[in-house]
Write a protein that holds these residues in place. Sequence first.
Motif, PDB file in Angstrom:
ATOM      1  N   ALA A 171       0.829  -1.205   0.000  1.00 44.51           N
ATOM      2  CA  ALA A 171       0.000   0.000   0.000  1.00 44.51           C
ATOM      3  C   ALA A 171       0.868   1.261   0.000  1.00 44.51           C
ATOM      4  N   GLN A 172       1.894   1.283   0.852  1.00 46.04           N
ATOM      5  CA  GLN A 172       2.768   2.456   0.896  1.00 46.04           C
ATOM      6  C   GLN A 172       3.536   2.618  -0.412  1.00 46.04           C
ATOM      7  N   ARG A 173       3.956   1.506  -0.996  1.00 43.51           N
ATOM      8  CA  ARG A 173       4.704   1.554  -2.252  1.00 43.51           C
ATOM      9  C   ARG A 173       3.793   1.829  -3.455  1.00 43.51           C
ATOM     10  N   THR A 174       2.513   1.904  -3.204  1.00 52.40           N
ATOM     11  CA  THR A 174       1.561   2.365  -4.221  1.00 52.40           C
ATOM     12  C   THR A 174       1.296   3.851  -4.054  1.00 52.40           C
ATOM     13  N   LEU A 175       0.959   4.258  -2.836  1.00 52.63           N
ATOM     14  CA  LEU A 175       0.571   5.648  -2.581  1.00 52.63           C
ATOM     15  C   LEU A 175       1.745   6.615  -2.715  1.00 52.63           C
ATOM     16  N   GLN A 176       2.902   6.233  -2.217  1.00 49.00           N
ATOM     17  CA  GLN A 176       4.045   7.157  -2.213  1.00 49.00           C
ATOM     18  C   GLN A 176       4.512   7.514  -3.626  1.00 49.00           C
ATOM     19  N   PRO A 177       4.699   6.556  -4.543  1.00 52.74           N
ATOM     20  CA  PRO A 177       5.108   6.938  -5.901  1.00 52.74           C
ATOM     21  C   PRO A 177       4.068   7.785  -6.634  1.00 52.74           C
ATOM     22  N   VAL A 178       2.793   7.516  -6.389  1.00 54.43           N
ATOM     23  CA  VAL A 178       1.749   8.314  -7.028  1.00 54.43           C
ATOM     24  C   VAL A 178       1.861   9.773  -6.596  1.00 54.43           C
ATOM     25  N   GLU A 179       2.026   9.991  -5.299  1.00 53.22           N
ATOM     26  CA  GLU A 179       2.164  11.367  -4.799  1.00 53.22           C
ATOM     27  C   GLU A 179       3.466  11.996  -5.270  1.00 53.22           C
ATOM     28  N   ALA A 180       4.544  11.207  -5.307  1.00 53.90           N
ATOM     29  CA  ALA A 180       5.819  11.751  -5.772  1.00 53.90           C
ATOM     30  C   ALA A 180       5.702  12.219  -7.220  1.00 53.90           C
ATOM     31  N   TRP A 181       5.018  11.448  -8.034  1.00 58.02           N
ATOM     32  CA  TRP A 181       4.829  11.863  -9.428  1.00 58.02           C
ATOM     33  C   TRP A 181       4.034  13.168  -9.498  1.00 58.02           C
ATOM     34  N   GLU A 182       2.994  13.279  -8.708  1.00 55.84           N
ATOM     35  CA  GLU A 182       2.204  14.518  -8.721  1.00 55.84           C
ATOM     36  C   GLU A 182       3.040  15.708  -8.236  1.00 55.84           C
ATOM     37  N   THR A 183       3.936  15.469  -7.282  1.00 52.60           N
ATOM     38  CA  THR A 183       4.798  16.541  -6.781  1.00 52.60           C
ATOM     39  C   THR A 183       5.765  17.027  -7.856  1.00 52.60           C
ATOM     40  N   PHE A 184       6.405  16.102  -8.532  1.00 53.29           N
ATOM     41  CA  PHE A 184       7.472  16.467  -9.463  1.00 53.29           C
ATOM     42  C   PHE A 184       7.021  16.552 -10.919  1.00 53.29           C
ATOM     43  N   ARG A 185       5.786  16.204 -11.188  1.00 53.75           N
ATOM     44  CA  ARG A 185       5.295  16.216 -12.568  1.00 53.75           C
ATOM     45  C   ARG A 185       5.448  17.576 -13.254  1.00 53.75           C
ATOM     46  N   PRO A 186       5.071  18.695 -12.616  1.00 58.57           N
ATOM     47  CA  PRO A 186       5.229  19.981 -13.310  1.00 58.57           C
ATOM     48  C   PRO A 186       6.673  20.261 -13.715  1.00 58.57           C
ATOM     49  N   TRP A 187       7.608  19.938 -12.825  1.00 62.92           N
ATOM     50  CA  TRP A 187       9.034  20.138 -13.121  1.00 62.92           C
ATOM     51  C   TRP A 187       9.491  19.223 -14.253  1.00 62.92           C
ATOM     52  N   VAL A 188       9.119  17.943 -14.188  1.00 64.94           N
ATOM     53  CA  VAL A 188       9.525  16.985 -15.212  1.00 64.94           C
ATOM     54  C   VAL A 188       8.991  17.400 -16.580  1.00 64.94           C
ATOM     55  N   GLU A 189       7.712  17.776 -16.623  1.00 63.53           N
ATOM     56  CA  GLU A 189       7.109  18.125 -17.910  1.00 63.53           C
ATOM     57  C   GLU A 189       7.634  19.460 -18.448  1.00 63.53           C
ATOM     58  N   ARG A 190       8.026  20.359 -17.550  1.00 63.89           N
ATOM     59  CA  ARG A 190       8.532  21.666 -17.976  1.00 63.89           C
ATOM     60  C   ARG A 190       9.986  21.611 -18.429  1.00 63.89           C
ATOM     61  N   ASP A 191      10.838  20.884 -17.671  1.00 59.96           N
ATOM     62  CA  ASP A 191      12.281  20.982 -17.864  1.00 59.96           C
ATOM     63  C   ASP A 191      12.973  19.696 -18.308  1.00 59.96           C
ATOM     64  N   ASN A 192      12.245  18.560 -18.299  1.00 64.53           N
ATOM     65  CA  ASN A 192      12.843  17.283 -18.713  1.00 64.53           C
ATOM     66  C   ASN A 192      14.201  17.072 -18.044  1.00 64.53           C
ATOM     67  N   PRO A 193      14.254  17.049 -16.692  1.00 60.30           N
ATOM     68  CA  PRO A 193      15.537  16.940 -15.982  1.00 60.30           C
ATOM     69  C   PRO A 193      16.158  15.555 -16.102  1.00 60.30           C
ATOM     70  N   ARG A 194      17.431  15.480 -15.730  1.00 63.07           N
ATOM     71  CA  ARG A 194      18.154  14.206 -15.684  1.00 63.07           C
ATOM     72  C   ARG A 194      17.848  13.464 -14.385  1.00 63.07           C
ATOM     73  N   PHE A 195      17.739  12.136 -14.474  1.00 59.47           N
ATOM     74  CA  PHE A 195      17.557  11.288 -13.300  1.00 59.47           C
ATOM     75  C   PHE A 195      18.397  10.030 -13.459  1.00 59.47           C
ATOM     76  N   ALA A 196      18.831   9.467 -12.347  1.00 58.80           N
ATOM     77  CA  ALA A 196      19.355   8.111 -12.367  1.00 58.80           C
ATOM     78  C   ALA A 196      18.213   7.165 -12.739  1.00 58.80           C
ATOM     79  N   PHE A 197      18.556   6.025 -13.329  1.00 55.95           N
ATOM     80  CA  PHE A 197      17.537   5.103 -13.838  1.00 55.95           C
ATOM     81  C   PHE A 197      16.538   4.710 -12.764  1.00 55.95           C
TER      82      PHE A 197
END
Length: 387
Positions: free
Chosen positions: A242-268
């Motif tokens: 349950a935690q490994r479901t909810l946490q990634p969903v929220e993390a995506w919502e947190t960082f989505r504007p940045w990712v979609e705006r700037d296409n940053p680099r990430f480790a795999f």
Amino acid sequence: MSPFVPGTSIRIEGRAGGPLSGLTFAAKDLFDVAGHPTGGGNPDWARQNPIPDRHAWAVQALLDAGCTLIGKTITDEVSLGILGENAFEGTPLNPAAPGHVPGGSSSGSASAVAQGLCDTALGTDTGGSVRVPASFCGLYGIRPTHGRLDLTGMLPQAPTSDTTGWFARDAATFARVSAVLLGEETPPARPTRLIVATDAFGIADAETAEALQPMLARLKRLVPDWREEVMAPPGLAAWSRAQRTLQPVEAWETFRPWVERDNPRFAFNVARGLVLGATMPEAERGWAALTRREARGRLRGLLPPGTVLALPTTPFPAPKAGLPLAELEPIRALINLLCAQGGLAGHPQVSIPGATVGGHPVGLSLIAARGADALLVGTCLALAETA
């Protein structure tokens, strides 16, 4: 390796005469420090986001109390990690287990305290990011009651689980810092009841469970009214899922504007986690939300005022650094089995040092009712007196 963010140099004196005067602290690079970039462990976050013009609440609180800030510390990328390895900034030293990970994502903060470079350090805990490094580095660490502290100026990840936490090498310093950040003195009262989480001890490696028995015996002498109980009747794996479901969903919502705006680099591995959150099926989210409700009800009933629940902080000591991804995934999954309740239910939890396996630290954790953070800190002090 140094726990401090490469290329940074910060020193801000604390207020003279405060209750923490003479102490020093470091801040995980998720906390804003005025005039300095907040890097978040990612090479593009600081470049693509403005430099803060005021301190994070927790940084300001420690400065106002007299504690002197000596630096910003390395974190797993945007706090999406549990082992403390950062592909861009490196892996801070675990002085208690050289060649092994310090634990993450508050890796640099734990490393700095464990090395004696500062007296305390700020970290964050969403899915275990203070508790795990506290266990691996042999430190006191706390995940406070969710929602108790002001998180202004702290880079969020998953807001329904995010907390500010801190580390210390000794119980007395831990109590002093906790009194300031919690805004509450440590009460002289001790717990009146103790529950030992049999499922949590059962999931730990046999050597770890055995190594914690002397600490558990001291705790039982401190709190003679004790019993054994299952913490998670549906299974620790269900709470973890349950935690490994909810946490990634929220993390995506947190960082989505940045990712979609700037296409940053990430480790795999970090990018993979964000993709997981972005593609999580709605049915899985719904199941996880119901499981969270169930976990909250279970811990609320299990932990009335005065009761503490004991469990291993981690199922084993720190793994070796530099392991391949294929070996890391099952390690992360096992660690999460003992950490998921923090993000799901939001109860305060402390990790207490005092045991080793093969010379490497493992921590004993205590969980209490929501709002009973100071009771846990007081229990740390009482246990230290019996050592």
